[in-house]
Design a protein around this motif. Structure first.
Motif, short mmCIF file in Angstrom:
data_model
loop_
_atom_site.label_atom_id
_atom_site.label_comp_id
_atom_site.label_asym_id
_atom_site.label_seq_id
_atom_site.Cartn_x
_atom_site.Cartn_y
_atom_site.Cartn_z
N PRO A 1 0.83 -1.21 0.00
CA PRO A 1 -0.07 -0.07 -0.02
C PRO A 1 0.98 1.11 -0.07
O PRO A 1 1.93 1.30 0.15
CB PRO A 1 -0.78 -0.14 1.09
N LYS B 1 0.75 6.40 3.11
CA LYS B 1 -0.31 6.78 4.16
C LYS B 1 -1.04 5.64 4.78
O LYS B 1 -1.05 5.77 5.96
CB LYS B 1 -1.26 7.98 3.43
N VAL B 2 -1.17 4.96 3.86
CA VAL B 2 -1.93 3.61 4.36
C VAL B 2 -0.94 2.65 5.32
O VAL B 2 -1.58 2.51 6.86
CB VAL B 2 -2.36 2.74 3.30
N ARG B 3 0.24 2.59 5.26
CA ARG B 3 0.98 1.85 6.15
C ARG B 3 1.36 2.85 7.32
O ARG B 3 1.39 2.03 8.40
CB ARG B 3 2.29 1.64 5.19
N PHE C 1 -4.79 12.04 6.46
CA PHE C 1 -4.71 11.20 5.24
C PHE C 1 -5.37 12.00 4.04
O PHE C 1 -5.03 11.52 2.80
CB PHE C 1 -5.78 9.97 5.79
N ILE D 1 -9.77 8.38 2.38
CA ILE D 1 -10.14 7.70 3.82
C ILE D 1 -11.65 7.56 3.87
O ILE D 1 -12.03 6.89 4.38
CB ILE D 1 -9.29 8.12 5.03
N VAL E 1 -10.72 2.20 0.23
CA VAL E 1 -9.18 2.54 0.73
C VAL E 1 -8.99 2.45 2.06
O VAL E 1 -8.07 1.86 2.45
CB VAL E 1 -9.28 4.34 0.22
N LEU F 1 -8.12 -0.94 2.71
CA LEU F 1 -6.75 -1.15 2.62
C LEU F 1 -6.08 -0.85 3.95
O LEU F 1 -4.92 -1.63 4.44
CB LEU F 1 -5.82 -0.47 1.73
N VAL F 2 -6.28 0.08 4.73
CA VAL F 2 -5.68 0.36 6.14
C VAL F 2 -6.20 -1.06 6.99
O VAL F 2 -5.29 -1.57 7.72
CB VAL F 2 -6.40 1.63 6.55
#
Length: 435
Positions: free
Chosen positions: A249, A252-254, A382, A386, A391, A394-395
């Protein structure tokens, strides 16, 4: 925002109220860390291809398919880019086992017409008894012809016997519960097939000299990860490296997943925490959900996590991590210094359940949801992405990868992605359960 039916060309949503027919087109670079992937693979988006060749990027097809005519670049002499279209039913029809390359078998002198003897007949009979279309697992082959071997446990002797009789050993990955919906690449296995049914991607299409080569249709359902099997452990592991270490990802997701994982640990006073994935939504409609009611489904997850706590105790007692059998793995030993969960601890639950009653029920019975852990400050930092559930999912998936124990459903590739991420970070293989 687009009408999903119009954008994709499916009628699945036509009977829903118009507001439920609508959806968002999400940029690929919101879903995937493309700069990271491009460190190892020359990846280009359709939009970039169109812009590169002076075409309007807005002509990109919303259903994701490659347009057979509109995407062809017109050259100065009036001609256009040439295109070769690999039909989906030609790629791997029922009697074809698609592999990366058939050539290594030919170089070893394996004869495809050598499969008509007694050994071949035993193997074909084993395939029929397993209700398999074109392959059987290596151990099934061993059981079928083991009486002809000096040492039935010797894989090299077995492979030699198979190859002498027109059968070959292929490398791929195990699914779950006999199915290949999970798409994880963490459990390498060997299968065998008659050489006469094996077709190589490189052999069949490597010499195509058109400007564009298109593989038509989807290669997800009913296929192994990668849409093919591999003729060597090295090529199998090269593919696994791309999945495990190349696909990830965006930053920002990680980053947000790291914060959420720390908050879960804090909720349990610094102890290890566990997680489950409860797929509802379309799985309930399709009859694929693990249990019919949310109460039974939730109880199933809690019972698996209760057993998982015992596994974490075992790992903590042993003070040793047993990682997945993947290339280049570095065991993550950080959990060895943490206390195991207590029976009263809360756990993280990723779910697409949307009913107020269902969400209220799981919260009241020990589950913590992503909405309980992501703050308004997180959302501001984010950005707009989000707000889109795909999306946010994914988080959730990245958070699942950081749990010290994880349980999920065998029919979900969302769970498979979390399994791949867990393996890549060096988690203990015993701390993941898929059923």
């Amino acid at each position: 925002m687009v009408n999903r039916g119009d954008a994709i060309g499916w009628g699945e949503w036509r009977d829903l109220p118009i507001e439920k027919q609508m959806g968002w087109r999400i940029p690929m670079d919101t879903m995937l860390d493309l700069p990271h992937l491009r460190k190892t693979w020359p990846v280009i988006l359709v939009r970039e291809y169109l812009e590169m060749h002076g075409m309007d990027p807005n002509k990109e097809w919303s259903n994701g398919a490659w347009h057979r005519t509109d995407y062809l670049v017109e050259l100065a002499d009036g001609s256009k880019f040439s295109l070769y279209n690999v039909k989906n039913n030609v790629y791997d029809p029922e009697n074809v086992v698609r592999v990366d390359s058939r050539e290594p078998f030919i170089q070893r002198g394996i004869k495809e017409d050598a499969d008509t003897g007694s050994v071949g007949l035993k193997l074909y009979s084993a395939m029929t008894s397993k209700n398999s279309k074109n392959v059987i697992d290596l151990d099934d082959a061993r059981n079928a012809v083991g009486d002809l071997m000096k040492n039935q446990r010797d894989d090299n002797e077995l492979q030699k016997l198979l190859e002498e009789n027109g059968w070959v050993v292929l490398h791929t990955y195990a699914g779950a519960l006999g199915m290949d919906y999970l798409k994880s690449v963490v459990q390498p296995i060997k299968q065998v097939a008659p050489l006469r049914w094996v077709k190589g991607w490189q052999d069949d299409y490597g010499k195509i000299d058109t400007d564009i080569l298109v593989l038509e249709g989807e290669t997800h359902l009913g296929r192994k990860p990668g849409g093919m099997r591999f003729t060597s452990e090295a090529s199998r592991d090269d593919f696994a490296r791309t999945v495990l270490y190349g696909l990830r990802p965006i930053d920002k997701v990680r980053h947000l997943a790291e914060q959420v994982a720390e908050r879960m640990k804090e909720k349990n006073n610094g102890r290890m925490w566990m997680a489950g994935h409860m797929r509802r939504g379309d799985f309930v409609t399709a009859g694929w959900a693990m249990e019919g009611t949310i109460q039974k489904h939730f109880d199933r997850i809690k019972s698996r996590l209760s057993a998982g706590r015992l596994i974490l105790e075992q790992i903590h007692t042993e003070q040793k991590i047993q990682p997945f059998a993947i290339p280049d793995v570095v065991p993550d030993t950080t959990q060895l210094s943490l206390l195991v969960p207590e029976s009263s601890d809360v756990f993280f639950l990723a779910t697409d359940e949307r009913s107020e009653e269902g969400l209220k029920y799981v919260r009241e019975h020990g589950a913590v949801l992503i909405g309980d852990l992501v703050t308004i400050e997180d959302r501001r930092e984010f950005g707009w992405g989000i707000m889109v559930t795909d999306v946010l999912a994914l988080v959730e998936q990245a958070v699942l990868s950081k749990a010290y124990y994880f349980y999920a459903h065998a029919m979900s590739s969302v769970a498979g992605g979390a399994v791949n991420m867990r393996a890549a970070r060096g988690a203990d293989a015993r701390s993941t359960l898929i059923d």
